[in-house]
Design an enzyme around this catalytic site. Structure first.
Site, PDB file in Angstrom:
ATOM      1  CB  THR A  42      -0.929   0.199   1.230  1.00  0.00           C
ATOM      2  OG1 THR A  42      -2.012  -1.048   1.097  1.00  0.00           O
ATOM      3  CG2 THR A  42      -1.696   1.221   1.311  1.00  0.00           C
ATOM      4  CG  LEU A 187      -5.354  16.664   9.375  1.00  0.00           C
ATOM      5  CD1 LEU A 187      -4.424  17.035  10.604  1.00  0.00           C
ATOM      6  CD2 LEU A 187      -6.432  17.849   9.066  1.00  0.00           C
ATOM      7  CG  HIS A 318       8.945   4.962   9.884  1.00  0.00           C
ATOM      8  ND1 HIS A 318       8.103   5.555   9.216  1.00  0.00           N
ATOM      9  CD2 HIS A 318       8.961   5.271  11.242  1.00  0.00           C
ATOM     10  CE1 HIS A 318       7.413   6.451   9.903  1.00  0.00           C
ATOM     11  NE2 HIS A 318       8.022   6.180  11.288  1.00  0.00           N
ATOM     12  CG  HIS A 441      24.173  30.313  11.354  1.00  0.00           C
ATOM     13  ND1 HIS A 441      23.112  30.555  12.002  1.00  0.00           N
ATOM     14  CD2 HIS A 441      24.684  31.563  10.940  1.00  0.00           C
ATOM     15  CE1 HIS A 441      22.905  31.702  11.727  1.00  0.00           C
ATOM     16  NE2 HIS A 441      23.691  32.460  10.940  1.00  0.00           N
TER      17      HIS A 441
END
Length: 462
Positions: A42, A187, A318, A441
């Site tokens: 699926t 959703l 998973h 960063h």
């Protein structure tokens, strides 16, 4: 004449095909039975992969219409080409499912196309349009996954009323899509069609969305989805749905009926045990229809194992993969491992929602002392650059030991960011461990670091 193997896996979805490949790597002679035209179950065929393809395409369409101008990109008129979008989805599914077949060939796994049925300990009958076959093996793993459930008074008609499979292939954008169930599937697919122009109403029996997710994060997500145009009717007990022509009327207990042109029923899934021969052979089932197994995935019948959606626990691809690997390693080496506290869940809406470990609700209920660290994406430079500043990272750590108990993320790329938290929980890390680890960063991952600092009330940038 029966075909002999060391291991036969019944089911070619994420749990089954991964188990088959790992067993072959361990030197076993492996056969895998699957009734579908292509491998992948699926998830790959009509679930995880095609839904993510539609989510990505619909998000790009929405961005092109609503957000590109803010980046200084002028597009002119943006039009939807739904047939091309659907064709792209199918190409992705084809490539990935063909990849599984290639992995079987590479690892020497024998694929039997047909419906597998357990007929005795060590024996699986395979039925196909080419006839019958019998496979024998000392070990048999059942990995047939799950199927959608419906509600009393609602029958799928394959057209106006259906589940996720039908909602992934609408030939035209619904005028009004009624989604029954405010979980991950409802959703995600509600978001897809809302972005493409549909009015979307989500009906949910409970007084909240995303059952099982951290309630504070779920409440914040609901407010974001409402701003995006989704309409929620919580506390709605749906009693029926009837299609007449191109309209569907959904009735509710104690509330007015709602009329739309499509209905997506997404109220959950149940183990796919029909026709597997479990009762005849003596495999015990739990009250809710799951196959009963011990900690080594052994059923009540010697040599027969079960994994994935067939057994207890969240129905996640998973999770099935981890169990498939652990099961065959237990068979082949005597040891396998799955840490169920470190299995993440992801809802691929925009923004994404990801979670691993305990929710704050669970910690309160169990009386575990904890501290909370939270940091918003709005205070992150990378999120600003991406123009995705809604949401935050929330870390729950033990009050006395600082060990991370749960991490919940609402925001951009949450499904990728949660991996760091899953590894942290797997290795028993503390919030201090994450806070003291260097994060590049500018990246979204810095929000995780700052939330870890915030557990001790010392976030740097907020």
């Amino acid at each position: 004449m029966a075909e002999e193997h060391d291991l036969v896996v019944v089911g070619g979805g994420p749990g089954g095909y991964v188990a088959a490949i790992r067993a072959a790597q361990l030197g076993m002679n492996v056969g895998c039975v699957d009734e579908n035209e292509v491998l992948g179950g699926t998830c790959l065929r009509v679930g995880c992969i095609p839904s993510k393809a539609m989510l990505e395409s619909s998000d790009l369409f929405h961005l092109a219409k609503k957000k590109f101008s803010g980046h200084g990109i002028k597009t002119g008129s943006v039009e939807l080409d739904l047939p091309t979008m659907l064709a792209r989805k199918e190409r992705i599914v084809q490539i990935i499912t063909q990849g599984v077949a290639g992995l079987f060939k590479k690892n020497g796994v024998t694929h039997y196309k047909g419906r597998g049925k357990l007929v005795a300990p060590g024996k699986v009958a395979v039925s196909s349009d080419r006839g019958e076959a019998e496979l024998t093996a000392k070990h048999i793993i059942l990995a047939t996954g799950s199927v959608p459930t419906s509600l009393p008074g609602i029958e799928f008609d394959g057209d106006r009323i259906g589940g996720s499979t039908e909602a992934l292939a609408f030939a035209e954008v619904p005028k009004h899509l009624i989604v029954i169930g405010a979980g991950y599937i409802g959703l995600e697919l509600g978001s897809v069609w809302s972005r493409l122009g549909a009015e979307v109403t989500v009906l949910e029996y409970l007084d909240r969305i995303l059952p099982g997710m951290d309630s504070e994060i779920a409440k914040e997500a609901k407010a974001i989805f409402q701003r995006q145009g989704l309409r929620f009717e919580l506390g709605s007990r749906v009693t029926g749905a009837k299609a007449e022509g191109d309209q569907v009327t959904v009735t509710r207990d104690g509330a007015d009926a709602i009329v739309g042109d499509r209905v997506l029923v997404s109220v959950g899934r149940k183990p796919n045990t029909a026709g597997l021969g479990l009762e005849e052979v003596g495999v015990k089932l739990a009250k809710r229809g799951q196959v009963e197994v011990d900690d080594a995935f052994r059923t009540s019948v010697e040599g027969v194992y079960a994994i994935g959606d067939l057994i207890r626990g969240p129905m996640l691809a998973h999770k099935a993969e981890e169990e498939g690997i652990a099961c065959v390693e237990m068979i082949g080496t005597g040891y396998g491992h799955v840490n169920y506290d470190a299995i993440p869940g992801v809802c691929y809406t925009e923004p994404e929602i990801a979670s691993v470990g305990k929710t704050e609700d669970e910690l309160k209920e169990s009386g575990v002392p904890y501290r909370v660290g939270s940091f918003p994406f709005a205070a992150n430079a990378r999120a600003r650059v991406l123009t995705h500043t809604e949401g935050r990272v929330k870390i729950l750590a033990h009050q006395e030991t600082d060990r991370i108990l749960g991490v919940h993320i609402l925001g951009p790329r949450a499904g990728d960011l949660i991996a760091e938290a899953a590894v942290a929980i797997e290795f028993g890390a503390s919030a201090e461990d994450i806070a003291r680890s260097s994060h590049a960063h500018p990246t979204l991952a810095e929000v995780v670091k700052e939330a870890a600092f915030a557990v001790d009330n010392r976030a740097i940038h907020f």
